[in-house]
Design a protein around this motif. Structure first.
Motif, PDB file in Angstrom:
ATOM      1  N   GLY A 102      43.134  24.145  59.768  1.00 14.92           N
ATOM      2  CA  GLY A 102      44.272  24.116  58.865  1.00 14.92           C
ATOM      3  C   GLY A 102      45.107  22.863  59.056  1.00 14.92           C
ATOM      4  O   GLY A 102      45.385  22.453  60.179  1.00 14.92           O
ATOM      5  N   LEU A 142      40.580  17.258  54.297  1.00 10.22           N
ATOM      6  CA  LEU A 142      39.231  17.380  53.760  1.00 10.22           C
ATOM      7  C   LEU A 142      38.798  16.008  53.265  1.00 10.22           C
ATOM      8  O   LEU A 142      39.598  15.272  52.679  1.00 10.22           O
ATOM      9  CB  LEU A 142      39.207  18.373  52.593  1.00 10.22           C
ATOM     10  CG  LEU A 142      39.624  19.804  52.887  1.00 10.22           C
ATOM     11  CD1 LEU A 142      39.824  20.565  51.575  1.00 10.22           C
ATOM     12  CD2 LEU A 142      38.600  20.494  53.754  1.00 10.22           C
ATOM     13  N   ARG A 166      33.243  17.383  57.239  1.00 10.63           N
ATOM     14  CA  ARG A 166      34.666  17.622  57.017  1.00 10.63           C
ATOM     15  C   ARG A 166      34.986  17.941  55.542  1.00 10.63           C
ATOM     16  O   ARG A 166      36.066  17.629  55.064  1.00 10.63           O
ATOM     17  CB  ARG A 166      35.500  16.427  57.499  1.00 10.63           C
ATOM     18  CG  ARG A 166      35.280  16.085  58.960  1.00 10.63           C
ATOM     19  CD  ARG A 166      36.056  14.850  59.389  1.00 10.63           C
ATOM     20  NE  ARG A 166      37.499  15.095  59.361  1.00 10.63           N
ATOM     21  CZ  ARG A 166      38.204  15.638  60.339  1.00 10.63           C
ATOM     22  NH1 ARG A 166      37.591  16.022  61.457  1.00 10.63           N
ATOM     23  NH2 ARG A 166      39.493  15.805  60.222  1.00 10.63           N
ATOM     24  N   SER A 192      37.076  23.857  55.173  1.00  8.39           N
ATOM     25  CA  SER A 192      38.053  24.185  56.214  1.00  8.39           C
ATOM     26  C   SER A 192      37.999  25.664  56.538  1.00  8.39           C
ATOM     27  O   SER A 192      37.555  26.494  55.730  1.00  8.39           O
ATOM     28  CB  SER A 192      39.466  23.775  55.782  1.00  8.39           C
ATOM     29  OG  SER A 192      39.830  24.382  54.557  1.00  8.39           O
ATOM     30  N   ASN A 201      45.135  22.264  53.225  1.00 15.54           N
ATOM     31  CA  ASN A 201      44.504  20.998  53.609  1.00 15.54           C
ATOM     32  C   ASN A 201      44.736  19.933  52.549  1.00 15.54           C
ATOM     33  O   ASN A 201      44.529  20.181  51.355  1.00 15.54           O
ATOM     34  CB  ASN A 201      42.992  21.164  53.790  1.00 15.54           C
ATOM     35  CG  ASN A 201      42.623  22.160  54.850  1.00 15.54           C
ATOM     36  OD1 ASN A 201      42.435  23.334  54.568  1.00 15.54           O
ATOM     37  ND2 ASN A 201      42.530  21.693  56.095  1.00 15.54           N
TER      38      ASN A 201
END
Length: 282
Positions: free
Chosen positions: A110, A114, A178, A181, A276
């Motif tokens: 969190g 991203l 990445r 999340s 994010n």
């Protein structure tokens, strides 16, 4: 109880969220040098938490969240598990759960950014409820499945739609580094109680783009645990993401894909908000 993994003072750690603070369980002797995932797999959570009763508490603002289980052995994702999402994707209603997997390095915690990859301009959001296994097993009966749940968290199953459609396998579109999340914390099942018809929603830049309720799942949590345990050994710390409701960017006209500067929030009533920002890949 809310369990979280994070970076504190430049090192990975984990602990228990308590209001605006977090108890540094990782500093307790019984937890030292072990991740939350390792403690769960070793069946040692209760002893570790007891040992950490006197551990230091620091402000949440001093930590950087990681995925709650940073080293999950399995991250199992379910596709097409809300009826409205099945319809918007023009797919037949599944007779069995649609399963794919994600890798640990495809997920951030969190608040972490991203990464929208250079290779795709179809970066989509998918807000989901995720289940964290607390007790492993094989061939778990549906009526026993909820006894194997440690707790729940949220996932943004970030998806590159063009790569997802390269073949009938979803994997490449779901595993850019990445791009998704998980978190911010695991809310344990004893605190959440039955999930019932809790609302799940996703917001992009403050605008609600997905909204449904958990009673709309085609296959509920117990059914998913039972099915997955038929074909793999579920272990403590494993994650099952239960699918996303309708409203994904790819199902809209015009399409709504994520770009640098966007902010995505996933919320499930009683579990919190997973937020994010989005940055472009450098």
């Amino acid at each position: 109880m809310k369990l979280a993994s994070f970076e504190y003072d430049g090192r990975p750690c984990w602990g228990v969220l308590e209001g605006d603070g977090v108890r540094l369980v990782c500093s307790a002797s019984a937890a030292r040098d072990r991740t939350l995932g390792q403690v769960l797999r070793e069946g040692d959570l209760e002893r570790v938490l007891d040992d950490a009763r006197g551990a230091s508490v620091v402000a949440v603002g001093e930590i950087l969240f990681l995925p709650p289980v940073t080293d999950a052995e399995k991250i199992i994702c379910i596709g097409l598990n809300y009826a409205d999402h099945v319809r918007e994707m023009n797919r037949p209603m599944p007779e069995k759960p649609v399963v794919f997997t994600r890798f640990n390095d495809s997920l951030v915690g969190g608040g972490a950014p991203l990464v929208a990859p250079r290779a795709s301009d179809q970066f989509d959001y998918e807000g989901e409820l995720a289940v964290v296994i607390g007790k492993g097993g094989r061939n778990i009966a549906p009526e026993d499945a909820m006894q194997h749940v440690l707790g729940y968290t949220m996932m943004n199953d970030g998806s590159m739609r063009d790569y997802q459609r390269h073949t009938h396998q979803f994997g490449p579109g779901k595993n850019f580094p990445r791009s998704g999340s998980l978190g911010p914390a695991i809310v344990t099942a004893d605190e959440t109680g039955p999930l019932g018809n809790r609302r799940i929603s996703t917001r992009v830049n403050g605008e609600t783009v997905q909204q449904s309720s958990l009673d709309q799942l085609v296959f509920d949590v117990a059914a998913l645990i039972a099915y997955c345990s038929e074909w793999t050994q579920l272990n403590a710390g494993d994650v099952i993401a239960t699918g996303t409701p309708g409203g994904v960017g790819d199902g809209r006209e015009p399409k709504l894909f994520l770009k640098h500067g966007d902010v995505v929030e996933v919320e499930v009533d009683g579990l919190g908000v997973l937020s994010n920002p989005v940055v472009g890949e450098r």
